[in-house]
Design a protein around this motif. Structure first.
Motif, short mmCIF file in Angstrom:
data_model
loop_
_atom_site.label_atom_id
_atom_site.label_comp_id
_atom_site.label_asym_id
_atom_site.label_seq_id
_atom_site.Cartn_x
_atom_site.Cartn_y
_atom_site.Cartn_z
N ALA A 16 162.12 7.07 40.12
CA ALA A 16 161.45 7.01 38.82
C ALA A 16 162.28 6.25 37.79
CB ALA A 16 161.16 8.42 38.31
N GLN A 17 163.60 6.33 37.93
CA GLN A 17 164.47 5.61 37.00
C GLN A 17 164.46 4.11 37.26
OE1 GLN A 17 167.67 8.15 38.36
NE2 GLN A 17 168.04 8.85 36.27
N VAL A 18 164.17 3.74 38.51
CA VAL A 18 164.17 2.32 38.88
C VAL A 18 162.86 1.65 38.49
CG1 VAL A 18 164.28 0.70 40.82
CG2 VAL A 18 165.81 2.68 40.76
N VAL A 19 161.73 2.31 38.74
CA VAL A 19 160.43 1.68 38.51
C VAL A 19 159.74 2.17 37.24
CG1 VAL A 19 160.10 1.25 40.95
CG2 VAL A 19 159.21 3.36 39.95
N GLY A 20 160.29 3.19 36.59
CA GLY A 20 159.71 3.67 35.34
C GLY A 20 160.60 3.32 34.17
N GLY A 21 160.19 3.71 32.96
CA GLY A 21 161.03 3.45 31.80
C GLY A 21 160.25 3.41 30.51
N ALA A 22 160.99 3.21 29.43
CA ALA A 22 160.38 3.09 28.10
C ALA A 22 160.12 1.61 27.82
CB ALA A 22 161.31 3.67 27.04
N ASN A 23 158.90 1.30 27.40
CA ASN A 23 158.50 -0.08 27.16
C ASN A 23 158.57 -0.41 25.68
OD1 ASN A 23 157.70 -0.22 29.97
ND2 ASN A 23 155.87 0.93 29.37
N PRO A 24 159.12 -1.58 25.30
CA PRO A 24 159.15 -1.98 23.89
C PRO A 24 157.75 -2.37 23.42
CG PRO A 24 160.01 -3.74 25.28
CD PRO A 24 159.79 -2.56 26.18
N VAL A 25 157.31 -1.77 22.31
CA VAL A 25 155.98 -2.08 21.77
C VAL A 25 156.09 -2.30 20.26
CG1 VAL A 25 154.70 -0.82 23.53
CG2 VAL A 25 155.48 0.38 21.49
N ALA A 26 155.15 -3.04 19.72
CA ALA A 26 155.11 -3.30 18.28
C ALA A 26 154.28 -2.21 17.61
CB ALA A 26 154.51 -4.67 18.00
N GLY A 27 154.94 -1.29 16.97
CA GLY A 27 154.23 -0.21 16.30
C GLY A 27 154.98 1.09 16.43
N PRO A 28 154.59 2.10 15.69
CA PRO A 28 155.30 3.39 15.69
C PRO A 28 154.89 4.27 16.87
CG PRO A 28 153.47 3.46 14.14
CD PRO A 28 153.49 2.07 14.70
N PHE A 29 155.18 3.80 18.06
CA PHE A 29 154.79 4.53 19.26
C PHE A 29 155.93 4.54 20.27
CE2 PHE A 29 150.95 2.51 17.58
CZ PHE A 29 150.11 3.60 17.41
N PHE A 30 155.96 5.63 21.07
CA PHE A 30 156.69 5.60 22.32
C PHE A 30 155.71 5.10 23.39
CE2 PHE A 30 158.98 9.36 20.39
CZ PHE A 30 160.16 8.66 20.15
N ASN A 31 156.17 4.26 24.28
CA ASN A 31 155.34 3.79 25.38
C ASN A 31 156.14 3.98 26.67
OD1 ASN A 31 154.49 1.28 27.27
ND2 ASN A 31 152.75 2.00 26.07
N LEU A 32 155.75 4.97 27.47
CA LEU A 32 156.52 5.36 28.64
C LEU A 32 155.72 5.14 29.92
CD1 LEU A 32 157.87 8.75 27.25
CD2 LEU A 32 159.00 6.53 27.18
N SER A 33 156.34 4.51 30.89
CA SER A 33 155.72 4.30 32.19
C SER A 33 156.44 5.15 33.23
CB SER A 33 155.78 2.82 32.61
OG SER A 33 154.96 2.04 31.77
N THR A 34 155.67 5.92 34.00
CA THR A 34 156.25 6.77 35.03
C THR A 34 155.47 6.60 36.33
OG1 THR A 34 154.84 8.63 34.35
CG2 THR A 34 157.05 8.50 33.39
N PRO A 35 156.16 6.62 37.48
CA PRO A 35 155.47 6.48 38.76
C PRO A 35 154.85 7.80 39.21
CG PRO A 35 157.82 6.66 39.11
CD PRO A 35 157.62 6.66 37.63
N GLU A 36 153.71 7.71 39.86
CA GLU A 36 153.05 8.86 40.43
C GLU A 36 152.60 8.53 41.85
OE1 GLU A 36 149.84 10.10 37.91
OE2 GLU A 36 151.17 11.26 36.61
N PRO A 37 152.59 9.51 42.75
CA PRO A 37 152.16 9.23 44.12
C PRO A 37 150.69 8.84 44.20
CG PRO A 37 152.45 11.58 43.77
CD PRO A 37 153.00 10.90 42.56
N THR A 38 150.37 8.01 45.18
CA THR A 38 148.99 7.52 45.35
C THR A 38 148.08 8.62 45.89
OG1 THR A 38 149.73 5.26 45.73
CG2 THR A 38 147.58 5.85 46.61
N GLY A 39 148.56 9.42 46.84
CA GLY A 39 147.72 10.49 47.40
C GLY A 39 147.94 10.66 48.88
N VAL A 40 146.86 10.66 49.64
CA VAL A 40 146.92 10.80 51.10
C VAL A 40 147.07 9.41 51.71
CG1 VAL A 40 145.67 11.52 53.18
CG2 VAL A 40 145.53 12.90 51.09
N VAL A 41 148.10 9.25 52.53
CA VAL A 41 148.39 7.95 53.14
C VAL A 41 148.25 8.05 54.65
CG1 VAL A 41 150.10 6.10 53.40
CG2 VAL A 41 150.00 7.42 51.27
N ALA A 42 147.42 7.20 55.24
CA ALA A 42 147.32 7.09 56.70
C ALA A 42 148.34 6.06 57.17
CB ALA A 42 145.92 6.67 57.11
N ILE A 43 149.07 6.39 58.22
CA ILE A 43 150.14 5.52 58.71
C ILE A 43 149.93 5.22 60.19
CG2 ILE A 43 152.62 5.28 59.07
CD1 ILE A 43 153.04 7.38 56.87
#
Length: 297
Positions: free
Chosen positions: A126-153
């Motif tokens: 999560a630290q590698v692919v997620g993070g806080a994104n710089p945006v213009a405005g009074p906001f926090f913008n946070l991206s976090t990874p989530e699992p896709t679901g059921v994976v067939a292999i």
């Protein structure tokens, strides 16, 4: 001279934390590289595939909702159990791939090390692919990874254990659940892995292992509306094309084979399999004003 009869092992599927036989009652002969009979493996049916998806979906909420630290601890426990049964896997890999015991031991040790490596990534990806994104405005913008679901292999056909670990471990390390089609010609290491998973704190249904003909059981998984993604690593070019077309029906995420002549599982795995079945959630949150100065956090 011993007068004991040999106690032959009965290999079964691993679905929902249990060990059923195929509902069809079918089996097929598994032989070593020289054609010597090793065991009868279950020949999974479409019904077995559907049952495995139901089990994987049922387990998804709890597994994806567990803390990354907890998932890492459970995966490390799997590695401990594999280490304790190393001799068994060395024997099975040697028979499956036509290797000497010494070379098979190297393969098994690499597979255990690979499992430990992915266990260590559970609370770091999560630290590698997620993070806080710089945006213009009074906001926090946070991206976090989530699992896709059921994976067939579709597991690799030639690398019956190192390849298997290399495709399964990253899927569950990131919070997904899996339905695995073992190598058709060498399924025994995969079926034995199910026995390890059942005794290592991994919740039932997180990994489900099917043996049989990939062309028969991969098709219903690729078309299944409750499967979110599919890994085509062990499918040949023709089968991969058919599965990819079927997967498009509900916009499954698809991981294609890395190379026509097969993937080198002895190479550094990198993080591409960890990120292959992750979605990114981005959240906006307004910042608050602190005091009369108008400063914000």
């Amino acid at each position: 001279m011993s007068d004991r009869l040999s106690v032959l092992k009965t290999y079964k599927l691993y679905v929902g934390g249990k060990f059923p036989r195929s509902e069809s009652g079918r089996v097929y002969e598994v032989t070593d590289s020289k054609g010597k009979w090793l065991a009868n493996a279950p020949l999974s049916s479409r019904k077995d595939a559907r049952d495995a998806v139901v089990a994987a979906r049922k387990a998804f909420g709890g597994w994806s909702g567990a803390t990354a630290y907890n998932r890492g601890q459970i995966l490390y426990r799997v590695a401990e159990m594999l280490e304790g049964r190393k001799d068994q896997f060395v024997r099975e890999v040697a028979d499956a791939e036509g290797l000497s015991r010494a070379k098979a031991a190297v393969v098994v040790e690499a597979a255990i090390d690979r499992w430990v490596w992915y266990a260590g990534w559970t609370d770091k990806i999560a630290q590698v692919v997620g993070g806080a994104n710089p945006v213009a405005g009074p906001f926090f913008n946070l991206s976090t990874p989530e699992p896709t679901g059921v994976v067939a292999i579709v597991a690799p056909r030639e690398s019956s254990f190192l390849g298997l670990v290399s495709v399964v471990a990253p899927v569950i390390a990131t919070g997904n659940t899996a339905v695995v089609i073992a190598s058709e010609k060498a399924p025994l290491p995969a079926l034995s892995l199910g026995e390890v998973l059942a005794t290592s704190d991994l919740p039932g249904g997180v990994v489900n292992v099917l043996s049989g003909k990939a062309a028969e059981i991969a098709a219903p998984l690729a078309a299944h509306q409750d499967v979110n993604a599919i890994d085509l690593t062990g499918a040949d070019q023709e089968l991969a094309r058919e599965l990819e077309i079927a997967a498009a029906d509900n916009l499954k995420r698809v991981l294609r084979p890395q190379a026509v002549d097969g993937e080198d599982f002895t190479a550094d795995p990198g993080t591409h399999r960890l990120t292959a079945f992750l979605e990114t959630k981005t959240v906006w949150h307004p910042t608050g004003s602190l005091g009369a100065s108008g400063s914000a956090y």
